[in-house]
Design a protein around this motif. Structure first.
Motif, PDB file in Angstrom:
ATOM      1  N   ILE A  83       9.771 -41.280  -2.892  1.00 41.04           N
ATOM      2  CA  ILE A  83      11.186 -40.877  -2.853  1.00 41.04           C
ATOM      3  C   ILE A  83      11.988 -41.678  -3.876  1.00 41.04           C
ATOM      4  O   ILE A  83      12.876 -41.126  -4.553  1.00 41.04           O
ATOM      5  CB  ILE A  83      11.759 -41.055  -1.435  1.00 41.04           C
ATOM      6  N   LYS A  84      11.694 -42.957  -4.025  1.00 42.20           N
ATOM      7  CA  LYS A  84      12.384 -43.752  -5.052  1.00 42.20           C
ATOM      8  C   LYS A  84      12.111 -43.185  -6.439  1.00 42.20           C
ATOM      9  O   LYS A  84      13.005 -43.159  -7.301  1.00 42.20           O
ATOM     10  CB  LYS A  84      11.936 -45.210  -4.969  1.00 42.20           C
ATOM     11  N   GLU A  85      10.890 -42.706  -6.654  1.00 44.06           N
ATOM     12  CA  GLU A  85      10.564 -42.078  -7.933  1.00 44.06           C
ATOM     13  C   GLU A  85      11.333 -40.769  -8.105  1.00 44.06           C
ATOM     14  O   GLU A  85      11.767 -40.429  -9.212  1.00 44.06           O
ATOM     15  CB  GLU A  85       9.058 -41.840  -8.028  1.00 44.06           C
ATOM     16  N   CYS A  86      11.504 -40.021  -7.013  1.00 47.13           N
ATOM     17  CA  CYS A  86      12.311 -38.792  -7.062  1.00 47.13           C
ATOM     18  C   CYS A  86      13.753 -39.112  -7.446  1.00 47.13           C
ATOM     19  O   CYS A  86      14.366 -38.413  -8.268  1.00 47.13           O
ATOM     20  CB  CYS A  86      12.309 -38.093  -5.701  1.00 47.13           C
ATOM     21  N   GLN A  87      14.300 -40.156  -6.849  1.00 47.56           N
ATOM     22  CA  GLN A  87      15.678 -40.548  -7.150  1.00 47.56           C
ATOM     23  C   GLN A  87      15.821 -40.958  -8.607  1.00 47.56           C
ATOM     24  O   GLN A  87      16.806 -40.616  -9.273  1.00 47.56           O
ATOM     25  CB  GLN A  87      16.104 -41.672  -6.204  1.00 47.56           C
TER      26      GLN A  87
ATOM     27  N   ASN B   9       7.378 -28.135 -17.292  1.00 48.12           N
ATOM     28  CA  ASN B   9       6.451 -28.947 -18.081  1.00 48.12           C
ATOM     29  C   ASN B   9       6.642 -30.437 -17.832  1.00 48.12           C
ATOM     30  O   ASN B   9       6.171 -31.263 -18.610  1.00 48.12           O
ATOM     31  CB  ASN B   9       6.622 -28.644 -19.579  1.00 48.12           C
ATOM     32  N   ASP B  10       7.332 -30.763 -16.755  1.00 46.66           N
ATOM     33  CA  ASP B  10       7.626 -32.153 -16.410  1.00 46.66           C
ATOM     34  C   ASP B  10       6.491 -32.718 -15.565  1.00 46.66           C
ATOM     35  O   ASP B  10       6.230 -32.229 -14.463  1.00 46.66           O
ATOM     36  CB  ASP B  10       8.949 -32.190 -15.632  1.00 46.66           C
ATOM     37  N   PRO B  11       5.767 -33.727 -16.044  1.00 42.23           N
ATOM     38  CA  PRO B  11       4.601 -34.240 -15.303  1.00 42.23           C
ATOM     39  C   PRO B  11       4.933 -34.725 -13.900  1.00 42.23           C
ATOM     40  O   PRO B  11       4.148 -34.502 -12.962  1.00 42.23           O
ATOM     41  CB  PRO B  11       4.100 -35.386 -16.188  1.00 42.23           C
ATOM     42  N   PHE B  12       6.081 -35.385 -13.730  1.00 39.40           N
ATOM     43  CA  PHE B  12       6.410 -35.885 -12.395  1.00 39.40           C
ATOM     44  C   PHE B  12       6.665 -34.733 -11.436  1.00 39.40           C
ATOM     45  O   PHE B  12       6.207 -34.746 -10.296  1.00 39.40           O
ATOM     46  CB  PHE B  12       7.645 -36.793 -12.430  1.00 39.40           C
ATOM     47  N   TRP B  13       7.388 -33.727 -11.883  1.00 41.28           N
ATOM     48  CA  TRP B  13       7.680 -32.585 -11.022  1.00 41.28           C
ATOM     49  C   TRP B  13       6.393 -31.858 -10.622  1.00 41.28           C
ATOM     50  O   TRP B  13       6.205 -31.494  -9.457  1.00 41.28           O
ATOM     51  CB  TRP B  13       8.636 -31.649 -11.748  1.00 41.28           C
ATOM     52  N   ILE B  14       5.488 -31.676 -11.572  1.00 38.59           N
ATOM     53  CA  ILE B  14       4.209 -31.019 -11.276  1.00 38.59           C
ATOM     54  C   ILE B  14       3.439 -31.832 -10.238  1.00 38.59           C
ATOM     55  O   ILE B  14       2.871 -31.278  -9.283  1.00 38.59           O
ATOM     56  CB  ILE B  14       3.377 -30.839 -12.566  1.00 38.59           C
ATOM     57  N   ARG B  15       3.432 -33.132 -10.412  1.00 37.86           N
ATOM     58  CA  ARG B  15       2.763 -34.003  -9.442  1.00 37.86           C
ATOM     59  C   ARG B  15       3.390 -33.875  -8.057  1.00 37.86           C
ATOM     60  O   ARG B  15       2.682 -33.809  -7.041  1.00 37.86           O
ATOM     61  CB  ARG B  15       2.852 -35.451  -9.927  1.00 37.86           C
TER      62      ARG B  15
ATOM     63  N   ASP C  56       1.762 -32.210  -4.373  1.00 36.43           N
ATOM     64  CA  ASP C  56       1.375 -33.266  -3.434  1.00 36.43           C
ATOM     65  C   ASP C  56       0.633 -32.644  -2.247  1.00 36.43           C
ATOM     66  O   ASP C  56       1.094 -31.669  -1.657  1.00 36.43           O
ATOM     67  CB  ASP C  56       2.629 -34.003  -2.948  1.00 36.43           C
ATOM     68  N   GLN C  57      -0.506 -33.200  -1.904  1.00 36.32           N
ATOM     69  CA  GLN C  57      -1.353 -32.597  -0.883  1.00 36.32           C
ATOM     70  C   GLN C  57      -0.662 -32.503   0.470  1.00 36.32           C
ATOM     71  O   GLN C  57      -0.904 -31.572   1.243  1.00 36.32           O
ATOM     72  CB  GLN C  57      -2.661 -33.382  -0.745  1.00 36.32           C
ATOM     73  N   ARG C  58       0.211 -33.445   0.777  1.00 36.28           N
ATOM     74  CA  ARG C  58       0.927 -33.389   2.049  1.00 36.28           C
ATOM     75  C   ARG C  58       1.792 -32.137   2.151  1.00 36.28           C
ATOM     76  O   ARG C  58       1.880 -31.505   3.214  1.00 36.28           O
ATOM     77  CB  ARG C  58       1.785 -34.658   2.219  1.00 36.28           C
ATOM     78  N   LEU C  59       2.412 -31.766   1.045  1.00 35.60           N
ATOM     79  CA  LEU C  59       3.236 -30.567   1.035  1.00 35.60           C
ATOM     80  C   LEU C  59       2.380 -29.308   1.074  1.00 35.60           C
ATOM     81  O   LEU C  59       2.708 -28.338   1.779  1.00 35.60           O
ATOM     82  CB  LEU C  59       4.134 -30.563  -0.197  1.00 35.60           C
ATOM     83  N   LEU C  60       1.269 -29.314   0.348  1.00 35.29           N
ATOM     84  CA  LEU C  60       0.390 -28.146   0.341  1.00 35.29           C
ATOM     85  C   LEU C  60      -0.231 -27.909   1.716  1.00 35.29           C
ATOM     86  O   LEU C  60      -0.367 -26.757   2.154  1.00 35.29           O
ATOM     87  CB  LEU C  60      -0.706 -28.315  -0.713  1.00 35.29           C
ATOM     88  N   ASP C  61      -0.587 -28.993   2.397  1.00 41.30           N
ATOM     89  CA  ASP C  61      -1.148 -28.849   3.746  1.00 41.30           C
ATOM     90  C   ASP C  61      -0.131 -28.206   4.688  1.00 41.30           C
ATOM     91  O   ASP C  61      -0.477 -27.327   5.497  1.00 41.30           O
ATOM     92  CB  ASP C  61      -1.577 -30.210   4.299  1.00 41.30           C
ATOM     93  N   LEU C  62       1.115 -28.624   4.588  1.00 41.99           N
ATOM     94  CA  LEU C  62       2.163 -28.052   5.441  1.00 41.99           C
ATOM     95  C   LEU C  62       2.448 -26.599   5.055  1.00 41.99           C
ATOM     96  O   LEU C  62       2.716 -25.762   5.930  1.00 41.99           O
ATOM     97  CB  LEU C  62       3.432 -28.886   5.349  1.00 41.99           C
TER      98      LEU C  62
END
Length: 220
Positions: free
Chosen positions: A29-33, A58-64, A68-74
């Motif tokens: 979340i700090k990285e998101c901010q 094309n933003d590497p952080f956004w793609i990452r 995120d596997q936690r979001l894909l699982d949900l």
């Protein structure tokens, strides 16, 4: 894992929305901010409410983040039956809604599906809280159970300052008893149905209100 969320899945189908706490860890979340700060400096002429996927695809952080596997699982759990992990999960769209303090604009009552040329309307929307989101800084407000209604035609409205410049419903169409303020801490997510009626008030507080929408659907 699905059993762990069975009651929340039932709530999602009953009410059209659900809240999940502490999905994303504090460090990410700090990285998101930091990421939204970076984007606002890189694109100073774009309002914080309009950081759409064209500037981030094309933003590497956004793609990452959106993979995120936690979001894909949900997404697989709450998107059944149209999302199946073994068939792949695709991203339909994603963008930040960052309402600045004092000037962050309202979002009029609307249904997301009214904007999308999709048939069938099989999309799962997640809203990841980057900042604390509450009634003072313009949190999401949903109409409980309204996802059972058909999609309504969009109507333009630029008579008041608002993010989308359009709406599907007015206050007089809404039962105030069905309005739910979606109060989120950073790292929480809300999930909502494309037919649910929702919006948000302007941010009149001294705090920013930033969230990232992530919309998943079946990989075609």
């Amino acid at each position: 894992m699905a059993d762990q969320y069975s009651q929340l899945v039932e709530q999602y189908h009953r009410d059209g929305y659900v809240i999940l706490r502490n999905v994303i860890d504090d460090q990410l979340i700090k990285e998101c901010q930091a990421h939204i700060d970076f984007l606002q400096k890189k694109y100073p002429t774009i309002p914080g409410e309009h950081f759409h996927h064209p500037i981030m695809r094309n933003d590497p952080f956004w793609i990452r983040l959106v993979s995120d596997q936690r979001l894909l699982d949900l997404a697989a759990i709450f998107g059944e039956p149209f999302i199946k992990p073994n068939d792949g999960i695709a991203l339909f769209s994603s963008h930040y809604f960052s309402k600045p303090p004092k000037t962050g604009m309202a979002v009029l009552w609307h249904q997301d599906g009214a904007y999308w040329p999709l048939k069938p309307m099989n999309v799962l929307t997640m809203w990841l809280a980057v900042d604390r989101s509450d009634s003072e800084n313009g949190c999401l407000r949903v109409i409980r159970g309204s996802h059972r209604q058909d999609l309504t035609t969009l109507k333009e409205d630029v008579s008041v300052s608002n993010v989308l410049g359009s709406y599907t419903h007015r206050d007089e169409d809404i039962n105030p008893n069905d309005i739910v303020d979606i109060i989120l801490e950073p790292g929480d997510i809300s999930i909502h149905h494309p037919n649910i009626i929702y919006g948000s008030n302007a941010n009149t507080s001294d705090r920013r209100r930033c969230g990232l929408t992530i919309r998943y659907f079946k990989d075609t």
